[in-house]
Design a protein around this motif. Structure first.
Motif, PDB file in Angstrom:
ATOM      1  N   ASP A   1       0.830  -1.212   0.000  1.00 19.14           N
ATOM      2  CA  ASP A   1       0.000   0.000   0.000  1.00 19.14           C
ATOM      3  C   ASP A   1       0.864   1.263   0.000  1.00 19.14           C
ATOM      4  N   ALA A   2       2.126   1.134   0.322  1.00 18.31           N
ATOM      5  CA  ALA A   2       3.037   2.289   0.351  1.00 18.31           C
ATOM      6  C   ALA A   2       3.504   2.732  -1.024  1.00 18.31           C
ATOM      7  N   VAL A   3       3.215   1.969  -2.056  1.00 19.60           N
ATOM      8  CA  VAL A   3       3.823   2.237  -3.361  1.00 19.60           C
ATOM      9  C   VAL A   3       3.506   3.638  -3.891  1.00 19.60           C
ATOM     10  N   GLY A   4       2.304   4.125  -3.708  1.00 18.92           N
ATOM     11  CA  GLY A   4       1.953   5.472  -4.181  1.00 18.92           C
ATOM     12  C   GLY A   4       2.754   6.544  -3.460  1.00 18.92           C
ATOM     13  N   LEU A   5       2.912   6.378  -2.159  1.00 16.69           N
ATOM     14  CA  LEU A   5       3.680   7.358  -1.375  1.00 16.69           C
ATOM     15  C   LEU A   5       5.136   7.383  -1.822  1.00 16.69           C
TER      16      LEU A   5
ATOM     17  N   ARG B   1       9.817   9.840  -4.631  1.00 14.91           N
ATOM     18  CA  ARG B   1      10.930   9.777  -5.600  1.00 14.91           C
ATOM     19  C   ARG B   1      10.743  10.817  -6.708  1.00 14.91           C
ATOM     20  N   SER B   2       9.518  10.968  -7.173  1.00 11.14           N
ATOM     21  CA  SER B   2       9.243  11.946  -8.238  1.00 11.14           C
ATOM     22  C   SER B   2       9.613  13.351  -7.773  1.00 11.14           C
ATOM     23  N   ALA B   3       9.274  13.671  -6.534  1.00 14.27           N
ATOM     24  CA  ALA B   3       9.583  14.999  -5.989  1.00 14.27           C
ATOM     25  C   ALA B   3      11.090  15.222  -5.890  1.00 14.27           C
ATOM     26  N   GLN B   4      11.829  14.156  -5.630  1.00 12.20           N
ATOM     27  CA  GLN B   4      13.287  14.274  -5.551  1.00 12.20           C
ATOM     28  C   GLN B   4      13.906  14.457  -6.936  1.00 12.20           C
ATOM     29  N   ILE B   5      13.333  13.799  -7.931  1.00 10.04           N
ATOM     30  CA  ILE B   5      13.879  13.856  -9.288  1.00 10.04           C
ATOM     31  C   ILE B   5      13.486  15.144 -10.012  1.00 10.04           C
ATOM     32  N   ALA B   6      12.254  15.576  -9.834  1.00  8.49           N
ATOM     33  CA  ALA B   6      11.745  16.739 -10.582  1.00  8.49           C
ATOM     34  C   ALA B   6      11.090  17.758  -9.639  1.00  8.49           C
ATOM     35  N   PRO B   7      11.859  18.287  -8.699  1.00  7.56           N
ATOM     36  CA  PRO B   7      11.255  19.271  -7.788  1.00  7.56           C
ATOM     37  C   PRO B   7      10.856  20.526  -8.558  1.00  7.56           C
ATOM     38  N   GLY B   8       9.760  21.133  -8.141  1.00  7.97           N
ATOM     39  CA  GLY B   8       9.334  22.381  -8.758  1.00  7.97           C
ATOM     40  C   GLY B   8       8.517  22.234 -10.022  1.00  7.97           C
ATOM     41  N   GLN B   9       8.404  21.026 -10.564  1.00 10.72           N
ATOM     42  CA  GLN B   9       7.609  20.843 -11.782  1.00 10.72           C
ATOM     43  C   GLN B   9       6.141  20.585 -11.473  1.00 10.72           C
ATOM     44  N   ALA B  10       5.863  20.255 -10.218  1.00 16.47           N
ATOM     45  CA  ALA B  10       4.492  20.025  -9.751  1.00 16.47           C
ATOM     46  C   ALA B  10       4.521  20.156  -8.237  1.00 16.47           C
ATOM     47  N   ASP B  11       3.349  20.217  -7.639  1.00 15.43           N
ATOM     48  CA  ASP B  11       3.266  20.085  -6.194  1.00 15.43           C
ATOM     49  C   ASP B  11       3.083  18.603  -5.904  1.00 15.43           C
ATOM     50  N   TYR B  12       3.856  18.070  -4.982  1.00 15.95           N
ATOM     51  CA  TYR B  12       3.803  16.656  -4.642  1.00 15.95           C
ATOM     52  C   TYR B  12       3.242  16.506  -3.235  1.00 15.95           C
ATOM     53  N   VAL B  13       2.265  15.637  -3.099  1.00 15.87           N
ATOM     54  CA  VAL B  13       1.586  15.457  -1.816  1.00 15.87           C
ATOM     55  C   VAL B  13       1.507  13.962  -1.503  1.00 15.87           C
ATOM     56  N   GLU B  14       1.834  13.599  -0.282  1.00 14.36           N
ATOM     57  CA  GLU B  14       1.654  12.230   0.191  1.00 14.36           C
ATOM     58  C   GLU B  14       0.540  12.254   1.222  1.00 14.36           C
TER      59      GLU B  14
ATOM     60  N   ASP C   1      10.803   2.099  -9.790  1.00 10.77           N
ATOM     61  CA  ASP C   1      11.438   3.092 -10.682  1.00 10.77           C
ATOM     62  C   ASP C   1      10.600   3.327 -11.935  1.00 10.77           C
ATOM     63  N   GLN C   2      10.017   2.258 -12.467  1.00  6.14           N
ATOM     64  CA  GLN C   2       9.153   2.413 -13.650  1.00  6.14           C
ATOM     65  C   GLN C   2       7.915   3.246 -13.316  1.00  6.14           C
ATOM     66  N   LEU C   3       7.383   3.040 -12.137  1.00 10.22           N
ATOM     67  CA  LEU C   3       6.213   3.833 -11.730  1.00 10.22           C
ATOM     68  C   LEU C   3       6.586   5.307 -11.624  1.00 10.22           C
ATOM     69  N   THR C   4       7.747   5.571 -11.059  1.00  9.56           N
ATOM     70  CA  THR C   4       8.206   6.959 -10.950  1.00  9.56           C
ATOM     71  C   THR C   4       8.371   7.575 -12.341  1.00  9.56           C
ATOM     72  N   GLU C   5       8.957   6.826 -13.266  1.00 10.10           N
ATOM     73  CA  GLU C   5       9.113   7.322 -14.635  1.00 10.10           C
ATOM     74  C   GLU C   5       7.761   7.598 -15.278  1.00 10.10           C
ATOM     75  N   ARG C   6       6.784   6.717 -15.029  1.00 10.43           N
ATOM     76  CA  ARG C   6       5.445   6.914 -15.602  1.00 10.43           C
ATOM     77  C   ARG C   6       4.808   8.190 -15.058  1.00 10.43           C
ATOM     78  N   ILE C   7       4.950   8.402 -13.762  1.00  7.23           N
ATOM     79  CA  ILE C   7       4.397   9.623 -13.156  1.00  7.23           C
ATOM     80  C   ILE C   7       5.013  10.847 -13.834  1.00  7.23           C
ATOM     81  N   LEU C   8       6.327  10.857 -13.905  1.00  8.33           N
ATOM     82  CA  LEU C   8       7.011  12.031 -14.452  1.00  8.33           C
ATOM     83  C   LEU C   8       6.711  12.236 -15.937  1.00  8.33           C
ATOM     84  N   SER C   9       6.361  11.169 -16.636  1.00 10.36           N
ATOM     85  CA  SER C   9       5.983  11.329 -18.054  1.00 10.36           C
ATOM     86  C   SER C   9       4.673  12.108 -18.197  1.00 10.36           C
TER      87      SER C   9
END
Length: 150
Positions: free
Chosen positions: A18-22, A27-40, A139-147
């Motif tokens: 269940d933690a996978v979304g968080l 990870r997305s926030a660490q890779i692409a800060p400032g491109q979106a607001d990230y909320v857990e 990692d693939q999920l993070t890439e999908r989010i950032l896409s």
């Protein structure tokens, strides 16, 4: 000042997969800060309304347990494909009920909501680790989010 896009990770780190979304949103926030607001958050359904107000686009990331795909499979889910809950209550609602409520309240709400889910195995057992297939696909999920982040 808010970004135009919010990425919301749903889940609970105490319940295995269940933690996978968080974790993916972190990870997305660490890779692409400032491109979106990230909320857990551990919230769901209409409780997400306050987190979505004021954005043009939302990406919601969550564990999905359908049993129809191998664990670790990433799914882009359009909100129009989701069925409303038969008997919603203030304590148990889904995204369709959230969208309907936002329309009825006429609040500034995202015109585009995409759900990015990952098929998981175990979301019920407290204190368990995430399954190997889910960890391997993080990692693939993070890439999908950032896409999907502009």
């Amino acid at each position: 000042m808010k970004q135009k896009t919010v990425v919301i990770g749903l889940g609970n780190e105490l319940f295995g997969d269940d933690a996978v979304g968080l974790l993916a949103v972190r990870r997305s926030a660490q890779i692409a800060p400032g491109q979106a607001d990230y909320v857990e958050t551990g919230l769901h359904g209409v409780a997400l309304l306050d987190l979505l107000i004021g954005y043009e686009k939302a990406i919601i990331v969550d564990a999905v347990k359908t049993g129809r795909h191998p664990a670790g499979t990433i799914l882009d889910i359009e909100t129009g494909r989701l069925n409303p809950i038969d008997n919603p209550s203030p304590h148990f609602t889904g995204i369709p009920e959230l969208i309907r409520l936002a329309r009825e309240l006429n609040v500034c709400f995202p015109k585009e909501i995409l759900i990015v889910g990952m098929e998981v195995v175990n979301t019920e057992d407290m204190g368990t680790e995430m399954t190997g297939e889910v960890v391997a696909a993080l990692d693939q999920l993070t890439e999908r989010i950032l896409s999907h982040v502009p």
